[in-house]
Design a protein around this motif. Sequence first.
Motif: not given
Length: 242
Positions: A1, A6, A9-10, A185, A199, A201-203
């Motif tokens: 992502m 990131h 969306n997060h 993360t 919830k 998400s990682s980048y």
Amino acid sequence: MTAKEHYDNHLGAFYSWMAGNFEVKQNEHQQFLAEHHIIPASTKYAVDLGAGHGIQSVSLARLGFKVKAIDFNRTLLAELKQNGKNLDIDVIEDDIRLFNKHINTKPELIICWGDTITHLESIREIEQLLNNCCEALGEMGKLILSFRDYSTELTGDNRFIPVNSDENRILTCFLEYFPAYVRVTDQLYEKEGTGWVQKVSSYNKIRIDPAAIKNHLKQLGMKISFEGIMSRMNTIIAIKSN
């Protein structure tokens, strides 16, 4: 992502909560700028790259700068407009790598704060951004950077970093190291009704060697006037000397 995905969306939804009390953080940043004599001197124009919800932009505007605040996240820019209401801040939704197209007067200051430069995709992109900043600055213009030093790997349980928490949210960050980047993360637990919802998400963030950044700035004719650790980030103030 990607970093933009990131945030969109997060992270953008709770970034301002993660950052802490806006007034406190903004006052701390304004004090840092004032202590280092960052005040308008020539064109009065400043560019805030990765402006977020406005801690830097508001501080600069209150010190008398005309600010161009650039960020790719619409949610944070909407918050910036509220935080910077009635201040001389031009809010621009765009990629910071394209900041030049929004410049029609040479700025006397460019700031890229809060680990923003590590969001780019490679060391080469970071160097190109620094090149563009140096070229855009007017004579004796200043560049302010802050970024985390990921060159030394954290191991074991130290890779789990508690970020913020209250009765409704718990945010933890987990780091995985690779040769050129670290995968970040963001794991958020958010209370919904009688239970908790996870919830995740990682980048990726680029691993930067602070010495390499300083050397590159010096090669561009920038003079380092300050370097230190502020809010656990490497911080550099450089002046265009030719």
